[in-house]
Design a protein around this motif. Sequence first.
Motif, mmCIF file in Angstrom:
data_model
loop_
_atom_site.group_PDB
_atom_site.id
_atom_site.type_symbol
_atom_site.label_atom_id
_atom_site.label_comp_id
_atom_site.label_asym_id
_atom_site.label_seq_id
_atom_site.Cartn_x
_atom_site.Cartn_y
_atom_site.Cartn_z
ATOM 1 N N VAL A 84 0.829 -1.204 0.000
ATOM 2 C CA VAL A 84 0.000 0.000 0.000
ATOM 3 C C VAL A 84 0.862 1.253 0.000
ATOM 4 N N GLY A 85 1.980 1.204 0.715
ATOM 5 C CA GLY A 85 2.858 2.365 0.757
ATOM 6 C C GLY A 85 3.350 2.777 -0.616
ATOM 7 N N PHE A 86 3.435 1.825 -1.521
ATOM 8 C CA PHE A 86 3.929 2.126 -2.853
ATOM 9 C C PHE A 86 2.901 2.884 -3.688
ATOM 10 N N ILE A 87 1.633 2.812 -3.296
ATOM 11 C CA ILE A 87 0.614 3.579 -4.006
ATOM 12 C C ILE A 87 0.895 5.067 -3.889
ATOM 13 N N ILE A 276 10.277 9.430 -19.733
ATOM 14 C CA ILE A 276 9.452 8.899 -18.651
ATOM 15 C C ILE A 276 8.991 7.490 -18.991
ATOM 16 N N THR A 277 8.481 7.300 -20.199
ATOM 17 C CA THR A 277 7.952 6.000 -20.607
ATOM 18 C C THR A 277 9.037 4.927 -20.624
ATOM 19 N N THR A 278 10.142 5.218 -21.280
ATOM 20 C CA THR A 278 11.211 4.218 -21.362
ATOM 21 C C THR A 278 11.802 3.929 -19.983
ATOM 22 N N GLY A 279 11.922 4.958 -19.169
ATOM 23 C CA GLY A 279 12.469 4.755 -17.834
ATOM 24 C C GLY A 279 11.584 3.876 -16.968
ATOM 25 N N VAL A 280 10.260 4.106 -17.022
ATOM 26 C CA VAL A 280 9.318 3.312 -16.228
ATOM 27 C C VAL A 280 9.362 1.843 -16.644
ATOM 28 N N VAL A 281 9.305 1.584 -17.945
ATOM 29 C CA VAL A 281 9.280 0.194 -18.425
ATOM 30 C C VAL A 281 10.578 -0.520 -18.078
ATOM 31 N N THR A 282 11.697 0.160 -18.224
ATOM 32 C CA THR A 282 12.985 -0.460 -17.891
ATOM 33 C C THR A 282 13.084 -0.788 -16.411
ATOM 34 N N THR A 283 12.479 0.056 -15.570
ATOM 35 C CA THR A 283 12.550 -0.133 -14.121
ATOM 36 C C THR A 283 11.770 -1.351 -13.650
ATOM 37 N N ILE A 284 10.752 -1.759 -14.390
ATOM 38 C CA ILE A 284 9.887 -2.857 -13.967
ATOM 39 C C ILE A 284 10.686 -4.121 -13.647
ATOM 40 N N GLY A 285 11.608 -4.493 -14.529
ATOM 41 C CA GLY A 285 12.361 -5.728 -14.334
ATOM 42 C C GLY A 285 13.266 -5.677 -13.121
ATOM 43 N N GLY A 286 13.964 -4.549 -12.938
ATOM 44 C CA GLY A 286 14.879 -4.431 -11.811
ATOM 45 C C GLY A 286 14.174 -4.436 -10.468
ATOM 46 N N SER A 414 6.039 1.185 -7.850
ATOM 47 C CA SER A 414 4.790 1.175 -7.082
ATOM 48 C C SER A 414 3.999 -0.119 -7.260
ATOM 49 N N ILE A 415 3.807 -0.528 -8.494
ATOM 50 C CA ILE A 415 2.977 -1.711 -8.755
ATOM 51 C C ILE A 415 3.825 -2.975 -8.796
ATOM 52 N N PHE A 416 4.853 -2.968 -9.618
ATOM 53 C CA PHE A 416 5.573 -4.214 -9.898
ATOM 54 C C PHE A 416 6.594 -4.561 -8.818
ATOM 55 N N GLY A 417 6.986 -3.598 -7.993
ATOM 56 C CA GLY A 417 7.875 -3.882 -6.879
ATOM 57 C C GLY A 417 7.125 -3.975 -5.568
ATOM 58 N N GLY A 418 6.345 -2.935 -5.266
ATOM 59 C CA GLY A 418 5.642 -2.892 -3.994
ATOM 60 C C GLY A 418 4.653 -4.020 -3.806
ATOM 61 N N PHE A 419 3.984 -4.418 -4.878
ATOM 62 C CA PHE A 419 2.993 -5.489 -4.791
ATOM 63 C C PHE A 419 3.537 -6.818 -5.309
ATOM 64 N N ALA A 420 4.858 -6.899 -5.496
ATOM 65 C CA ALA A 420 5.450 -8.141 -5.991
ATOM 66 C C ALA A 420 5.159 -9.302 -5.050
ATOM 67 N N GLN A 421 5.279 -9.051 -3.749
ATOM 68 C CA GLN A 421 5.018 -10.119 -2.787
ATOM 69 C C GLN A 421 3.547 -10.539 -2.819
ATOM 70 N N GLY A 443 8.285 -12.574 -16.609
ATOM 71 C CA GLY A 443 7.463 -11.671 -17.409
ATOM 72 C C GLY A 443 7.893 -10.221 -17.253
ATOM 73 N N CYS A 444 8.121 -9.798 -16.010
ATOM 74 C CA CYS A 444 8.550 -8.417 -15.764
ATOM 75 C C CYS A 444 9.902 -8.134 -16.420
ATOM 76 N N SER A 445 10.807 -9.091 -16.349
ATOM 77 C CA SER A 445 12.147 -8.886 -16.898
ATOM 78 C C SER A 445 12.129 -8.779 -18.414
ATOM 79 N N VAL A 446 11.334 -9.618 -19.061
ATOM 80 C CA VAL A 446 11.259 -9.587 -20.522
ATOM 81 C C VAL A 446 10.693 -8.250 -20.993
ATOM 82 N N VAL A 447 9.614 -7.808 -20.375
ATOM 83 C CA VAL A 447 9.000 -6.531 -20.759
ATOM 84 C C VAL A 447 9.981 -5.380 -20.563
ATOM 85 N N SER A 448 10.756 -5.428 -19.489
ATOM 86 C CA SER A 448 11.659 -4.320 -19.168
ATOM 87 C C SER A 448 12.802 -4.172 -20.163
ATOM 88 N N LEU A 449 13.085 -5.215 -20.940
ATOM 89 C CA LEU A 449 14.159 -5.138 -21.933
ATOM 90 C C LEU A 449 13.729 -4.460 -23.232
#
Length: 464
Positions: A84-87, A276-286, A414-421, A443-449
Amino acid sequence: MDYSATPRAARADGLETLDAQRLADAPQKRLGHAKAIAAITLGNGLEFFDFTIYSFFATIIGKLFFPVEGQLVQLMLAVGTFGVGFIMRPFGGVVLGGYADRAGRKAAMSLTLWLMTLGSAIIAFAPTYAAIGVAAPILIILARLIQGFALGGEVGASTALLLEYGSDRTRGFYGSWQFVSQGMNTVVGSLLGVALASTLAPAALESWGWRVPFVIGMAMGPIGIYIRRHLDETLPGVEDGTAAGGEGAAKAASKPAEQPASLPVRDLFRDHARSITTGVVTTIGGTAANYIVLFYLSTYAIRILHLPMATALWAAWTGAVVTVICSPLAGTLSDRIGRKRVLWVSRVLLIFAIYPAFMTLNASPTVPVLLAVVAGLALLVTFTAVPNIVMLPELFPRAIRATGMSIVYCLGVSIFGGFAQFFATWLIEISGSNLAPAWYLIGCSVVSLLPLPFMRETAGRALD
């Protein structure tokens, strides 16, 4: 008398004196940089101290504050509250990141530490559901929202300041200390969790023992605020102009002063939408890899593999130690051969390694296997996360760097890290497979590339 020898000798003496002075100043300069790195990264490290403790005691928190039927549902609610904190992170990124680009990095980072301290205090002293009913989980959620808001601005301001202290050849190394601080605080948090779980009786641990780390985290806030008072500001036009404490700041001091952006959020979305867009998508995998490997695997080992709590907590300690050791190496390597190359190779290796790692862990759910799996995955996570977080602030000019870094990082995390668990636990529930978290991370890693080929290489180039 040879008059020509006199000025030449004087020049030689002057050069020798200057070289001697430089050698004498070098240790002091390195010490100053070390203090600056420690002060800058303290707040972000405090976040991971709290997150480590919260993850370790998620089962106890779920039992005390979310008394619903079924242990798995309790766990989902507890880790859901963790997420929730990541929201609030994107909101914190907009508000506090913009503040850092107007009032300066120091002012923003002091404010974020006060907010983090408040959140820790609420968790530390919150009455349980048995004492005050539904108000108890509301207090926990409120605390996580406050901390999420604070960290939304903390990461952007502190990472921007780290890179601005470095030079064109050392920014990767400087930025890597963001993860060193996270790893060190995770080490401390995990050791504290192990000590409490090992020495206290279950009743004492459930009654008051789990609160002790949050009290410690609460006390760290004012200390960090005091230490940060001695940092140099790197945003031109704020306080003392540009900083004198770093290599990059020294370069900035020789340039005309650039005024802080009056509306950094508007300028960011108007002029840098692609970044912004490229940075957000790349961050998802990490971020997915970071939270699954370094945090969720401890909960996974306790709840899914049924390993003892005191023993399974060593998994996070192992991952944190690997992070501390390897982060500067990853940052330095990205300075030498490029951020994109290090990120690409490590993330592809992680994609191929994660599923066999989960299969091995489930086939032989023992502590040695758990620690070996975590160590191997943490190595890959470090080499994919460090160049990632360094690249993000490099995408934006100084006047809106903290805002840009905050928003991009927070949206990805916020979504892909905070709610990963939460996602990992939910996927296990609906699929009935203990291997489901591996598919989430793949899935997250492939999209982030996908956007990486379209991003410019930032290593070795002028920051401004």
